[in-house]
Design a protein around this motif. Structure first.
Motif, PDB file in Angstrom:
ATOM      1  N   GLY A  41       0.790  -1.180  -0.151  1.00 37.45           N
ATOM      2  CA  GLY A  41      -0.132   0.109  -0.155  1.00 37.45           C
ATOM      3  C   GLY A  41       0.953   1.380  -0.049  1.00 37.45           C
ATOM      4  N   LEU A  42       2.044   1.099   0.686  1.00 37.89           N
ATOM      5  CA  LEU A  42       2.856   2.310   0.713  1.00 37.89           C
ATOM      6  C   LEU A  42       3.359   2.577  -0.578  1.00 37.89           C
ATOM      7  CD1 LEU A  42       4.625   4.370   2.382  1.00 37.89           C
ATOM      8  CD2 LEU A  42       6.162   2.611   2.733  1.00 37.89           C
ATOM      9  N   ALA A  43       3.822   1.594  -1.250  1.00 36.68           N
ATOM     10  CA  ALA A  43       4.219   1.591  -2.751  1.00 36.68           C
ATOM     11  C   ALA A  43       3.164   2.038  -3.641  1.00 36.68           C
ATOM     12  CB  ALA A  43       5.093   0.224  -3.142  1.00 36.68           C
ATOM     13  N   LEU A  54      -0.736  12.101   0.425  1.00 38.55           N
ATOM     14  CA  LEU A  54       0.092  12.243   1.360  1.00 38.55           C
ATOM     15  C   LEU A  54      -0.150  11.316   2.559  1.00 38.55           C
ATOM     16  CD1 LEU A  54       3.144  13.200   2.112  1.00 38.55           C
ATOM     17  CD2 LEU A  54       1.945  15.156   2.753  1.00 38.55           C
ATOM     18  N   VAL A  55      -1.462  11.657   2.866  1.00 36.53           N
ATOM     19  CA  VAL A  55      -2.181  11.272   4.036  1.00 36.53           C
ATOM     20  C   VAL A  55      -2.119   9.483   4.204  1.00 36.53           C
ATOM     21  CG1 VAL A  55      -4.152  10.809   5.396  1.00 36.53           C
ATOM     22  CG2 VAL A  55      -3.463  13.170   4.798  1.00 36.53           C
ATOM     23  N   ALA A  56      -2.273   9.157   2.881  1.00 40.21           N
ATOM     24  CA  ALA A  56      -2.315   7.827   2.635  1.00 40.21           C
ATOM     25  C   ALA A  56      -1.018   6.938   2.546  1.00 40.21           C
ATOM     26  CB  ALA A  56      -3.071   7.332   1.158  1.00 40.21           C
ATOM     27  N   VAL A  57      -0.010   7.762   2.199  1.00 40.14           N
ATOM     28  CA  VAL A  57       1.269   7.446   2.448  1.00 40.14           C
ATOM     29  C   VAL A  57       1.654   7.137   3.897  1.00 40.14           C
ATOM     30  CG1 VAL A  57       3.657   8.168   2.291  1.00 40.14           C
ATOM     31  CG2 VAL A  57       2.240   8.369   0.330  1.00 40.14           C
ATOM     32  N   LEU A  58       1.277   8.322   4.590  1.00 43.01           N
ATOM     33  CA  LEU A  58       1.636   8.276   6.045  1.00 43.01           C
ATOM     34  C   LEU A  58       0.886   7.186   6.878  1.00 43.01           C
ATOM     35  CD1 LEU A  58       1.829  12.052   6.592  1.00 43.01           C
ATOM     36  CD2 LEU A  58       3.759  10.540   6.445  1.00 43.01           C
ATOM     37  N   ALA A  59      -0.290   7.064   6.345  1.00 40.36           N
ATOM     38  CA  ALA A  59      -1.132   5.915   6.970  1.00 40.36           C
ATOM     39  C   ALA A  59      -0.608   4.568   6.853  1.00 40.36           C
ATOM     40  CB  ALA A  59      -2.675   6.247   6.685  1.00 40.36           C
ATOM     41  N   CYS A  60      -0.117   4.478   5.668  1.00 37.22           N
ATOM     42  CA  CYS A  60       0.534   3.223   5.364  1.00 37.22           C
ATOM     43  C   CYS A  60       1.914   2.934   6.056  1.00 37.22           C
ATOM     44  CB  CYS A  60       0.828   2.769   3.738  1.00 37.22           C
ATOM     45  SG  CYS A  60      -0.774   2.647   2.902  1.00 37.22           S
ATOM     46  N   ILE A  61       2.449   3.900   6.391  1.00 36.21           N
ATOM     47  CA  ILE A  61       3.963   3.836   7.348  1.00 36.21           C
ATOM     48  C   ILE A  61       3.512   3.437   8.686  1.00 36.21           C
ATOM     49  CG2 ILE A  61       5.786   5.170   8.159  1.00 36.21           C
ATOM     50  CD1 ILE A  61       5.648   6.783   5.377  1.00 36.21           C
ATOM     51  N   ALA A  62       2.467   4.084   9.019  1.00 32.89           N
ATOM     52  CA  ALA A  62       1.762   3.825  10.564  1.00 32.89           C
ATOM     53  C   ALA A  62       1.390   2.537  10.418  1.00 32.89           C
ATOM     54  CB  ALA A  62       0.839   4.866  11.098  1.00 32.89           C
ATOM     55  N   LEU A  63       0.553   1.924   9.286  1.00 33.13           N
ATOM     56  CA  LEU A  63       0.140   0.488   9.709  1.00 33.13           C
ATOM     57  C   LEU A  63       1.350  -0.432   9.547  1.00 33.13           C
ATOM     58  CD1 LEU A  63      -2.818   0.921   7.138  1.00 33.13           C
ATOM     59  CD2 LEU A  63      -3.029   0.177   9.500  1.00 33.13           C
ATOM     60  N   ALA A  64       2.268  -0.235   8.728  1.00 38.36           N
ATOM     61  CA  ALA A  64       3.554  -1.019   8.650  1.00 38.36           C
ATOM     62  C   ALA A  64       4.338  -1.179  10.285  1.00 38.36           C
ATOM     63  CB  ALA A  64       4.431  -0.574   7.725  1.00 38.36           C
ATOM     64  N   ILE A  65       4.440   0.159  10.764  1.00 44.34           N
ATOM     65  CA  ILE A  65       4.897   0.187  12.406  1.00 44.34           C
ATOM     66  C   ILE A  65       3.869  -0.600  13.339  1.00 44.34           C
ATOM     67  CG2 ILE A  65       5.341   1.569  14.073  1.00 44.34           C
ATOM     68  CD1 ILE A  65       6.181   3.544  11.848  1.00 44.34           C
ATOM     69  N   LEU A 101      -6.753   0.703   8.915  1.00 47.48           N
ATOM     70  CA  LEU A 101      -7.305   0.145   7.691  1.00 47.48           C
ATOM     71  C   LEU A 101      -8.432   0.607   6.829  1.00 47.48           C
ATOM     72  CD1 LEU A 101      -6.599  -3.814   8.539  1.00 47.48           C
ATOM     73  CD2 LEU A 101      -5.271  -2.359   6.632  1.00 47.48           C
ATOM     74  N   ALA A 102      -9.252   0.933   7.967  1.00 46.86           N
ATOM     75  CA  ALA A 102     -10.707   1.583   7.507  1.00 46.86           C
ATOM     76  C   ALA A 102     -10.630   2.966   6.892  1.00 46.86           C
ATOM     77  CB  ALA A 102     -11.828   1.476   8.530  1.00 46.86           C
ATOM     78  N   GLY A 103      -9.660   3.644   7.604  1.00 40.93           N
ATOM     79  CA  GLY A 103      -9.585   5.170   7.115  1.00 40.93           C
ATOM     80  C   GLY A 103      -8.793   5.211   5.814  1.00 40.93           C
ATOM     81  N   THR A 104      -7.701   4.061   5.887  1.00 44.12           N
ATOM     82  CA  THR A 104      -6.955   4.074   4.539  1.00 44.12           C
ATOM     83  C   THR A 104      -7.851   3.699   3.260  1.00 44.12           C
ATOM     84  OG1 THR A 104      -5.005   3.940   6.056  1.00 44.12           O
ATOM     85  CG2 THR A 104      -4.750   3.647   3.528  1.00 44.12           C
ATOM     86  N   MET A 160      -5.384  -2.808   1.345  1.00 40.53           N
ATOM     87  CA  MET A 160      -6.402  -2.615   2.488  1.00 40.53           C
ATOM     88  C   MET A 160      -7.012  -3.943   2.791  1.00 40.53           C
ATOM     89  SD  MET A 160      -4.492  -0.113   3.783  1.00 40.53           S
ATOM     90  CE  MET A 160      -3.104  -0.649   2.867  1.00 40.53           C
ATOM     91  N   VAL A 161      -7.857  -4.570   1.842  1.00 38.54           N
ATOM     92  CA  VAL A 161      -8.444  -5.536   2.272  1.00 38.54           C
ATOM     93  C   VAL A 161      -7.500  -6.815   2.622  1.00 38.54           C
ATOM     94  CG1 VAL A 161     -10.018  -7.124   1.000  1.00 38.54           C
ATOM     95  CG2 VAL A 161     -10.394  -4.807   0.671  1.00 38.54           C
ATOM     96  N   VAL A 162      -6.320  -6.912   1.684  1.00 37.34           N
ATOM     97  CA  VAL A 162      -5.424  -7.917   2.028  1.00 37.34           C
ATOM     98  C   VAL A 162      -4.880  -7.733   3.527  1.00 37.34           C
ATOM     99  CG1 VAL A 162      -3.220  -8.927   1.537  1.00 37.34           C
ATOM    100  CG2 VAL A 162      -4.991  -8.388  -0.118  1.00 37.34           C
ATOM    101  N   GLY A 163      -4.814  -6.614   3.956  1.00 38.85           N
ATOM    102  CA  GLY A 163      -4.408  -6.161   5.376  1.00 38.85           C
ATOM    103  C   GLY A 163      -5.430  -6.550   6.402  1.00 38.85           C
ATOM    104  N   LEU A 164      -6.626  -6.454   5.914  1.00 33.03           N
ATOM    105  CA  LEU A 164      -7.657  -6.740   6.778  1.00 33.03           C
ATOM    106  C   LEU A 164      -7.802  -8.390   6.933  1.00 33.03           C
ATOM    107  CD1 LEU A 164     -10.175  -6.162   8.426  1.00 33.03           C
ATOM    108  CD2 LEU A 164     -11.558  -6.229   6.351  1.00 33.03           C
TER     109      LEU A 164
END
Length: 121
Positions: free
Chosen positions: A21-23, A43-54, A79-82, A98-102
């Motif tokens: 998702g980050l890529a 940009l928010v989607a990029v930051l959200a994916c970084i936060a999800l990875a952490i 996941l829902a927000g992204t 994000m569905v795969v993440g869920l």
């Protein structure tokens, strides 16, 4: 080793989905003619994916029940927000990530608790 691998399978799947998702989000943010190049939403989607990875990395290493529940709730909200942001940005591949993440989160929730793994090992 197999038991520890299977107990972290959901967190690993979540981590992979977050990195994919980050890529995708970085591609949408940086590449011209994607329709969302340089926008705040991308940009928010990029930051959200970084936060999800952490959070996925933290989920793989925590052992406390309360901590894992709190992380799972935060991950679900992320996941829902992204996913919603990706829908608004018309980034369907990010929605799929994000569905795969869920699915990874659901697998992680289905794993036995730490106490059950210790007593049965």
């Amino acid at each position: 080793m197999f038991a520890s691998l299977s107990s972290r399978l959901g967190a690993m799947l979540l981590l992979i989905a977050s990195l994919v998702g980050l890529a995708i989000a970085l591609y949408a943010y940086l590449t011209p003619l994607t329709g969302v190049t340089g926008t705040l939403g991308a940009l928010v989607a990029v930051l959200a994916c970084i936060a999800l990875a952490i959070l996925a990395l933290l989920l793989a290493v925590v052992t406390g029940r309360g901590t894992s529940i709190a992380l799972r709730v935060l991950i679900l909200v992320g996941l829902a927000g992204t996913f919603f942001a990706a829908m608004l940005l018309h980034q369907w591949w990010l929605c799929a990530a994000m569905v795969v993440g869920l699915i990874g989160l659901i697998i992680d929730m289905a794993r036995p608790s730490h106490r059950a793994r210790v007593t049965h090992s």
